[in-house]
Design a protein around this motif. Structure first.
Motif, short mmCIF file in Angstrom:
data_model
loop_
_atom_site.label_atom_id
_atom_site.label_comp_id
_atom_site.label_asym_id
_atom_site.label_seq_id
_atom_site.Cartn_x
_atom_site.Cartn_y
_atom_site.Cartn_z
N SER A 156 33.31 -13.44 32.02
CA SER A 156 32.42 -14.22 32.88
C SER A 156 31.48 -15.07 32.03
O SER A 156 31.30 -14.81 30.83
N ARG A 157 30.89 -16.07 32.64
CA ARG A 157 29.91 -16.90 31.93
C ARG A 157 28.71 -16.06 31.50
O ARG A 157 28.14 -16.27 30.42
N ARG A 158 28.32 -15.13 32.32
CA ARG A 158 27.19 -14.28 31.97
C ARG A 158 27.49 -13.49 30.71
O ARG A 158 26.63 -13.35 29.83
N GLN A 159 28.71 -12.97 30.61
CA GLN A 159 29.10 -12.21 29.42
C GLN A 159 29.17 -13.11 28.19
O GLN A 159 28.77 -12.72 27.09
N LEU A 160 29.66 -14.33 28.37
CA LEU A 160 29.71 -15.28 27.26
C LEU A 160 28.29 -15.63 26.80
O LEU A 160 28.02 -15.66 25.59
N ASP A 161 27.41 -15.88 27.75
CA ASP A 161 26.02 -16.19 27.39
C ASP A 161 25.37 -15.02 26.65
O ASP A 161 24.64 -15.22 25.68
N ARG A 162 25.66 -13.81 27.10
CA ARG A 162 25.07 -12.64 26.44
C ARG A 162 25.55 -12.55 24.99
O ARG A 162 24.75 -12.30 24.07
N LEU A 163 26.84 -12.75 24.77
CA LEU A 163 27.39 -12.68 23.41
C LEU A 163 26.76 -13.74 22.51
O LEU A 163 26.34 -13.45 21.38
N LEU A 164 26.66 -14.97 23.01
CA LEU A 164 26.11 -16.05 22.19
C LEU A 164 24.62 -15.88 21.98
O LEU A 164 24.09 -16.24 20.91
N MET A 165 23.91 -15.32 22.96
CA MET A 165 22.48 -15.08 22.76
C MET A 165 22.25 -13.97 21.74
O MET A 165 21.26 -13.99 21.01
N ILE A 166 23.14 -12.99 21.69
CA ILE A 166 23.05 -11.97 20.64
C ILE A 166 23.27 -12.62 19.28
O ILE A 166 22.58 -12.31 18.30
N LEU A 167 24.24 -13.54 19.21
CA LEU A 167 24.46 -14.29 17.97
C LEU A 167 23.19 -15.03 17.56
O LEU A 167 22.77 -15.00 16.39
N VAL A 168 22.55 -15.68 18.52
CA VAL A 168 21.31 -16.42 18.24
C VAL A 168 20.21 -15.47 17.78
O VAL A 168 19.49 -15.74 16.81
N GLY A 169 20.07 -14.34 18.47
CA GLY A 169 19.03 -13.39 18.10
C GLY A 169 19.23 -12.83 16.70
O GLY A 169 18.26 -12.69 15.93
N LEU A 170 20.47 -12.54 16.34
CA LEU A 170 20.74 -12.01 15.00
C LEU A 170 20.54 -13.08 13.93
O LEU A 170 20.06 -12.78 12.83
N ALA A 171 20.88 -14.32 14.25
CA ALA A 171 20.61 -15.41 13.30
C ALA A 171 19.10 -15.58 13.12
O ALA A 171 18.62 -15.84 12.01
N GLY A 172 18.34 -15.44 14.22
CA GLY A 172 16.88 -15.50 14.11
C GLY A 172 16.34 -14.37 13.24
O GLY A 172 15.43 -14.57 12.42
N LEU A 173 16.91 -13.17 13.39
CA LEU A 173 16.51 -12.03 12.56
C LEU A 173 16.86 -12.29 11.10
O LEU A 173 16.08 -11.96 10.19
N MET A 174 18.03 -12.90 10.87
CA MET A 174 18.40 -13.26 9.50
C MET A 174 17.40 -14.25 8.92
O MET A 174 16.99 -14.15 7.76
N GLY A 175 16.98 -15.23 9.74
CA GLY A 175 15.96 -16.17 9.29
C GLY A 175 14.64 -15.50 8.99
O GLY A 175 13.97 -15.83 8.01
N LEU A 176 14.26 -14.50 9.81
CA LEU A 176 13.01 -13.77 9.58
C LEU A 176 13.08 -12.99 8.27
O LEU A 176 12.11 -13.00 7.49
N ILE A 177 14.20 -12.32 8.02
CA ILE A 177 14.35 -11.59 6.76
C ILE A 177 14.24 -12.54 5.58
O ILE A 177 13.61 -12.24 4.57
N GLY A 178 14.85 -13.73 5.71
CA GLY A 178 14.75 -14.73 4.66
C GLY A 178 13.32 -15.20 4.45
O GLY A 178 12.87 -15.38 3.31
N ALA A 179 12.58 -15.38 5.54
CA ALA A 179 11.18 -15.82 5.43
C ALA A 179 10.32 -14.75 4.75
O ALA A 179 9.45 -15.06 3.93
#
Length: 460
Positions: free
Chosen positions: A127-150
């Motif tokens: 479903s679109r909801r499931q796709l959005d959830r997967l991609l938002m997890i990707l975004v959240g983890l990339a943000g966490l990676m950016g935080l660790i880098g900062a």
């Protein structure tokens, strides 16, 4: 008729959970921690990719195991696998030394794992909801990676040093905080394998992060999504990388192509304010990045890349058409090229370079077809955000040896798989649906210029 096993009947549920597990393992475990004895291919995330390929294969062999209809991602992934298998056969036909054959075997395993990621995303998201959830997890983890880098860059704490996973050991020394632009001026890699990979991965994910920030519907969503986008954007310059700078520039240009002029003006103003604020908080970072482009004549890394051209041409001329074999270029045996297109030229010859270029280009047009004919503004904007990933990846591949980096490849194949899922969930890639005209409430997607050439269009 015997009932299918539960694993097959519920494979989409299993795929969605395993894809989330894959992202968690890929982003949260430092890239150089692997399962002992398996080398670089021993990352736990690779094992998850192989499991997903196994599940997809079982579903493929059963009736009604996979969604019906045309799925272009299957052909794209099939093309990539066929290309690598052909190159693998070419290498062993040539007769590979042990070190090269081991490298080729590891590359083939990694190829199958990446194929499992893309295919499970394309066919396993229901479903679109499931796709959005997967991609938002990707975004959240990339943000966490950016935080660790900062945190690394500012010297507050190097989180990576404290990550210890039972059963995993370093395949190589964990990459530390480097220097570039002068003594004491840091560059960081967060949980990635290298500084360049860190910056490029964040640049690939930022358009997806901006998509979800733009389409947030509640105050809480807006706070978290813009915070993730900000962490990703802030992390990119901390890599102090030309590759990352070029990648983010191309990504934003490709996104701006579809925005109405008002959105472009808003983005330019917000971007300008963000740059000034960043420069005030971290003076010297942007000047160092600018110097990477203005002082190329005196930059050893650029001069070394130029000097390697003759070496690359000498190896390529030995086997110009078919190359030396997929996965057979071992840095320790030859030399670091910092250019995946060079590596592909040596390993796959002219056929390999053409094949890999096709692999990067075709997904872009698949996503663009949804951008032009998607059923709603949100689908069209997400399609464009996903469409930026392959061109950015291709550009970056000309500046570092990208196929050696698992997080880079994982993001690329997740994005390609997401294109297939969106194609299917949007109604088969829009089929023959006419070009969509922007409605009065469409703030982020303009009417395609081609609509003026195709005659009248209608909005669905």
């Amino acid at each position: 008729m015997a009932q299918q096993p539960l694993l097959i009947r519920r494979w989409q549920f299993s795929a969605a959970g395993l894809l989330i597990a894959y992202l968690l393992l890929q982003f949260l475990i430092p890239a150089r921690l692997v399962i002992g004895g398996m080398g670089a291919v021993g990352r736990p995330s690779v094992a998850v990719g192989l499991m997903l390929l196994f599940l997809w294969g079982l579903a493929f062999m059963t009736s009604r195991g996979l969604p019906s209809g045309v799925q272009p991602v299957r052909w794209i992934v099939g093309w990539f696998i066929a290309l690598q298998l052909f190159g693998y056969a070419v290498g062993f036909d040539r007769g590979l030394p042990h070190v090269e054959s081991s490298s080729a075997n590891r590359w083939l395993i990694f190829t199958f794992a990446m194929a499992g990621i893309a295919l499970a995303t394309a066919d396993g998201i229901s479903s679109r909801r499931q796709l959005d959830r997967l991609l938002m997890i990707l975004v959240g983890l990339a943000g966490l990676m950016g935080l660790i880098g900062a945190l690394q860059f500012t010297g507050i704490i190097n989180v990576v040093e404290y990550i210890r996973i039972p059963g995993l050991r370093p395949n190589a020394d964990l990459i530390g905080i480097g220097e570039r632009g002068g003594p004491g001026f840091a560059r960081v890699a967060s949980t990635a394998s290298h500084y360049i990979e860190f910056g490029v991965v964040l640049a690939m994910v930022l358009p997806i992060a901006l998509h979800y920030a733009f389409f947030a519907t509640t105050r809480r969503q807006r706070i978290w999504r813009w915070a993730a986008s900000g962490l990703i954007a802030v992390g990119i310059p901390f890599s102090i990388s030309r590759s990352a700078t070029l990648a983010i520039a191309l990504a934003l240009v490709l996104m701006a192509m579809i925005w109405p002029w008002r959105q472009r003006y808003n983005a330019a103003i917000i971007g300008g304010v963000a740059v000034v604020a960043f420069h005030a908080v971290q003076p010297g970072v942007l000047g160092t990045i600018r110097a990477l482009f203005t002082n190329v004549d005196n930059d050893p890394s650029v001069q070394d890349r130029i000097a390697r051209r003759a070496y690359v041409m000498d190896l390529w001329e030995e086997r110009p058409l078919l190359g030396r074999g997929a996965g057979s270029y071992v840095i320790e045996r030859y030399t670091l090229l910092d250019n995946q297109l060079y590596v592909t030229l040596i390993e796959g010859g002219v056929i390999g370079v053409i094949g890999v270029t096709i692999f990067f280009i075709v997904p872009y047009f698949v996503a663009r077809s949804i951008r032009l004919r998607g059923v709603d503004q949100q689908a069209r904007h997400l399609a464009q955000a996903l469409a930026t990933v392959p061109p950015v990846a291709l550009l970056a591949s000309g500046t570092f040896d990208s196929f050696y980096f698992g997080t880079f490849m994982g993001v690329l194949f997740i994005a390609i798989g997401a294109m297939g899922a969106l194609w299917r969930l949007d109604g088969g890639g829009a089929g023959r649906r006419p070009l969509q005209v922007a409605g009065p409430d469409d703030r982020f997607v303009a009417t395609p210029l081609m609509a003026n050439w195709k005659g009248p269009t209608r909005r669905i």
